[in-house]
Design an enzyme around this catalytic site. Structure first.
Site, short mmCIF file in Angstrom:
data_model
loop_
_atom_site.label_atom_id
_atom_site.label_comp_id
_atom_site.label_asym_id
_atom_site.label_seq_id
_atom_site.Cartn_x
_atom_site.Cartn_y
_atom_site.Cartn_z
CB SER A 1 63.30 90.68 77.62
OG SER A 1 62.75 89.42 77.48
CE LYS B 1 67.19 85.94 77.39
NZ LYS B 1 66.23 85.46 78.34
CD1 TRP C 1 59.36 83.51 77.71
CD2 TRP C 1 58.44 81.48 77.91
NE1 TRP C 1 59.87 82.72 76.72
CE2 TRP C 1 59.32 81.47 76.81
CE3 TRP C 1 57.74 80.32 78.23
CZ2 TRP C 1 59.53 80.34 76.03
CZ3 TRP C 1 57.95 79.18 77.46
CH2 TRP C 1 58.83 79.20 76.37
CG HIS D 1 58.12 89.95 79.20
ND1 HIS D 1 59.15 89.49 79.97
CD2 HIS D 1 58.63 90.18 77.97
CE1 HIS D 1 60.24 89.43 79.23
NE2 HIS D 1 59.96 89.86 78.01
C1 GTR Z 1 61.39 85.68 74.32
C2 GTR Z 1 62.50 84.84 74.81
C3 GTR Z 1 62.97 85.35 76.15
C4 GTR Z 1 63.15 86.86 76.15
C5 GTR Z 1 62.13 87.60 75.31
C6 GTR Z 1 62.45 89.06 74.97
O1 GTR Z 1 60.85 85.25 73.13
O2 GTR Z 1 62.03 83.52 74.92
O3 GTR Z 1 64.16 84.68 76.54
O4 GTR Z 1 64.42 87.21 75.83
O5 GTR Z 1 61.90 86.98 74.11
O6 GTR Z 1 63.59 89.43 74.73
O7 GTR Z 1 61.50 89.83 74.92
#
Ligand code: GTR
Length: 386
Positions: free
Chosen positions: A221, A225, A312, A363
């Site tokens: 996540s 990045k 998402w 996720h």
């Molecule tokens: C979310 C965010 C994502 C992702 C995620 C995470 O809230 O919108 O871009 O990075 O967190 O890191 O779990």
């Protein structure tokens, strides 16, 4: 998402053709670059666009003051199967000093140096418990040891806290130029975490138990990045792995479903440089898109993992970025993803230098993902295919 799942199940490609993506191999003057030009200048130009418009410029790479201290060693960890090292990585800059802890488990009784996986941990500390009282699938050390890989991790918050603090704390506070207004292309928090992973590589280069030519940087996540931005800048990483990284990670910004540039900049104003905010609701004006971030890894290995219920992050956009990074790999003489067809759930694509899978579920970073990352490394580093 239902239609995406349906298409994935049917194994067909159902994507919009009118993405209007920047061509990674065309210069600003509209000319196509050769492999030599890519290596000599175009790669660097592309990287600079990402620095100036999205992630920001680091004020320093390897700082002059950088120290590694082995604070703990246990040659009998994991029932004698591994050696645990705990290393303090510390540094100093114009405004002070800082540091972070690295944990590394290295398999015993096999020839060293060992290839390694390095996790940038952005979840609670018990996910990277070096005592192994807690065993989280987020960092399955026992699995890695079993499969002959060293397994390392550090916690992102020790480099820079994950909150908007006007860049006063963490490595920004230590290295940013004193008494100067912050520039609109100065590094954000994702860049600060990526900088930390590069300092781990500095350490690996000194540890004879680690084969620093075969190190994978992994993140989930926001950590995903970070892993991509780290691998794009630091060519010492042989493999960069993004797990469910989504917006401003592996997913294309153009036509993105789920999280948008405007939303990510609003909720996480500290992650990227100030210039990125110009592209809120104007993704089409970005001078680059995320397929070009993936192309910066070429011809090295890169792996993108999506999850079928992770709307998402946009699995479709993550897959398309892999597809459209392909021409750079091919120009450099290796296979990219090797398929333009969205794969079925749990059917990884691993034959090219770009790997991809769509895991069933939500996720998260789980053992299935790690198993596939290790399959990919086995195939490309050891010549073993599953
Ligand atoms: C979310 C965010 C994502 C992702 C995620 C995470 O809230 O919108 O871009 O990075 O967190 O890191 O779990």
């Amino acid at each position: 998402m239902k239609s995406l799942l349906l298409c994935a199940m049917m194994g067909i490609c159902c994507f919009a053709q009118d993405l209007k993506l920047p061509d990674p191999l065309i210069t600003g003057e509209g000319r196509k670059v050769s492999a030599e030009e890519w290596k000599a200048s175009h790669r660097q130009r592309t990287l600079e666009l990402f620095r100036s418009h999205i992630y920001g410029h680091n004020p320093v790479e390897r700082p002059e003051e950088l120290n590694f201290k082995l604070v703990e060693i246990d040659t009998n960890a994991i029932e004698g199967k591994a050696t645990l090292k705990r290393v303090e990585i510390s540094y100093g800059g114009p405004n002070g000093t800082g540091g972070f802890m690295l944990s590394v488990f290295i398999p015993n009784q096999v020839k060293r140096p060992m290839p390694a996986f390095l996790l940038i941990c952005n979840r609670a500390y018990d996910n990277i418990d070096h005592t192994r009282k807690e065993k989280s699938p987020f960092w399955p050390v026992e699995l890695a040891i079993e499969r002959g890989y060293a397994m390392a991790a550090f916690h992102n918050s020790e480099l820079d806290p994950d909150k908007h603090d006007e860049f006063k704390n963490g490595v920004h506070g230590i290295f940013d130029p004193k008494n100067q207004p912050r520039s609109n292309d100065a590094w954000g928090t994702i860049a600060a975490w990526a900088w930390g992973a590069s300092r781990v590589m500095d350490y690996f280069e000194t540890d004879h138990d680690i084969d620093h030519t075969h190190v994978a940087v992994v993140g989930h996540s926001r950590g995903g990045k970070t892993a991509l931005w780290c691998g794009a800048q630091d060519e010492r990483f042989a493999l960069s792995i993004s797990n469910n990284s989504g917006c401003t990670g592996a997913a294309l910004a153009r036509n993105k479903r789920g999280e948008s540039v405007a939303r990510i900049n609003k909720v996480f104003p500290h992650w990227f440089c100030e210039n990125y905010k110009h592209y809120n609701d104007r993704e089409g004006d970005l001078p680059v898109d995320q397929h070009q971030l993936i192309s910066l890894m070429a011809p090295r290995l890169v792996y993108v993992a999506s999850a079928s219920e992770d709307d998402w992050a946009d699995p479709q956009g993550e897959f398309l970025a892999c597809v459209h990074a392909g021409p750079v790999y091919e120009l450099l003489g290796v296979r990219g993803l090797g398929s333009g067809e969205f794969p079925k759930i749990d059917s990884p694509l691993q034959t090219g230098h770009i790997g991809y899978h769509l895991r069933r579920g939500k996720h998260d970073l789980v053992e299935y993902d790690w198993e596939r990352f290790m399959d990919f490394a086995d195939r490309h580093w050891l010549g073993n295919s599953p």
